[in-house]
Design a protein around this motif. Structure first.
Motif, PDB file in Angstrom:
ATOM      1  N   GLY A  46       0.812  -1.213   0.000  1.00 23.34           N
ATOM      2  CA  GLY A  46       0.000   0.000   0.000  1.00 23.34           C
ATOM      3  C   GLY A  46       0.841   1.257   0.000  1.00 23.34           C
ATOM      4  N   GLY A  50       0.628   3.762  -2.954  1.00 26.56           N
ATOM      5  CA  GLY A  50       0.200   5.106  -2.595  1.00 26.56           C
ATOM      6  C   GLY A  50       1.152   6.156  -3.123  1.00 26.56           C
ATOM      7  N   HIS A  78       0.146   7.422   3.875  1.00 26.24           N
ATOM      8  CA  HIS A  78      -1.299   7.302   3.692  1.00 26.24           C
ATOM      9  C   HIS A  78      -1.660   6.050   2.899  1.00 26.24           C
ATOM     10  N   GLY A  79      -0.860   5.725   1.897  1.00 28.77           N
ATOM     11  CA  GLY A  79      -1.081   4.475   1.189  1.00 28.77           C
ATOM     12  C   GLY A  79      -0.788   3.274   2.066  1.00 28.77           C
ATOM     13  N   LEU A  82      -3.781   2.403   4.307  1.00 26.52           N
ATOM     14  CA  LEU A  82      -4.815   1.664   3.587  1.00 26.52           C
ATOM     15  C   LEU A  82      -4.399   0.211   3.346  1.00 26.52           C
ATOM     16  N   GLY A  86      -6.185  -3.085   4.903  1.00 27.13           N
ATOM     17  CA  GLY A  86      -6.613  -4.130   3.979  1.00 27.13           C
ATOM     18  C   GLY A  86      -5.990  -5.476   4.293  1.00 27.13           C
ATOM     19  N   TYR A 226      -8.092  12.141   5.882  1.00 29.09           N
ATOM     20  CA  TYR A 226      -7.993  11.082   6.880  1.00 29.09           C
ATOM     21  C   TYR A 226      -8.613  11.516   8.206  1.00 29.09           C
TER      22      TYR A 226
END
Length: 238
Positions: A46, A50, A78-79, A82, A86, A226
């Motif tokens: 991620g 990202g 931030h990626g 996520l 996940g 966020y």
């Protein structure tokens, strides 16, 4: 692969080991190990995706093979968030461990991030990456690769606020009984992280390939989204 790559790899490895080895009243050792594998891989994948999507999509569109060259740098917090969420969700789904395992797994990762993220910021400082804006303050630093101007050591500002200060805030919330339900730790952590980064990034030079959006960096804009997501999530779990 240079020494800087090993430094960042060591930080990721430390996070993985802490996730597995720190005691837990909820998870067995086997479950911690499986969760750590999914969370770590999710965060790395991620974080890389990202960075590619948020920061340099056109470059990697023309150089797709470089997307897997992690040792050259280029990760997005931030990626990574996520991807980690996940990964924990996929682990809970495949193992049929349930929704609460997913939420507490994310909470555990956020607590470990209180140490891991600041260590990553210190690596940024040592490597002269993500430097701050020009300053006249006596503690300004000249970063090799930038210019001869004194600049804010913004990496250390971020390490301080995203580590010790945020940890104290979460401890206060814990003592005040605000962290009694699964996922509350994650929401408060990400809300606090986003707020502090929104502040400290005012001292940071914007990424050259992105620049500013009405005076804000891309990182600050993502932090706003966020923060809103955290507020919505907290209202749902309260």
């Amino acid at each position: 692969m240079d020494i800087n790559s090993f430094a960042y790899g060591g930080v990721y490895l430390l996070g993985f080991l802490l996730y597995v080895l720190l005691p837990s009243a909820v998870f067995s050792l086997n479950l911690k190990l499986v969760l750590a594998l999914f969370a770590a891989n999710g965060a790395i994948i991620g974080g890389r995706l990202g960075y590619i999507i948020f920061y340099e999509p056109l470059y990697y569109l023309h150089n797709p093979l470089e997307a897997i060259e992690l040792w050259k740098g280029g990760m997005s917090f931030h990626g990574g968030v996520l991807g980690l969420v996940g990964g924990c969700y996929l682990c809970a789904y495949l193992t049929k461990a349930g929704k609460e395992t997913f939420m507490r797994g994310v909470d555990r990762a956020c607590l470990i991030a209180l140490l891991i993220i600041p260590l990553g910021r210190c690596c940024n400082f040592i490597n002269g990456e993500l430097w701050g804006r020009v300053t006249s303050m006596p503690w300004g630093v000249v970063f090799e690769g930038a210019d001869d101007n004194l600049r804010h050591p913004v990496q250390l500002y971020e390490a301080f606020f995203e580590g010790p200060v945020l940890a104290i805030l979460l401890f206060i919330l814990y003592r005040k009984k605000y962290l009694t339900r699964p996922l509350q730790i994650s929401c408060w952590y990400l809300l606090g992280y986003s707020f502090f980064r929104l502040f400290t990034e005012y001292f940071r030079e914007a990424d050259a390939m992105i620049g500013y959006f009405y005076g804000l960096t891309l990182g600050q804009i993502l932090c706003v989204f966020y923060m809103l997501a955290c507020i919505v999530c907290m209202r749902r779990i309260m």
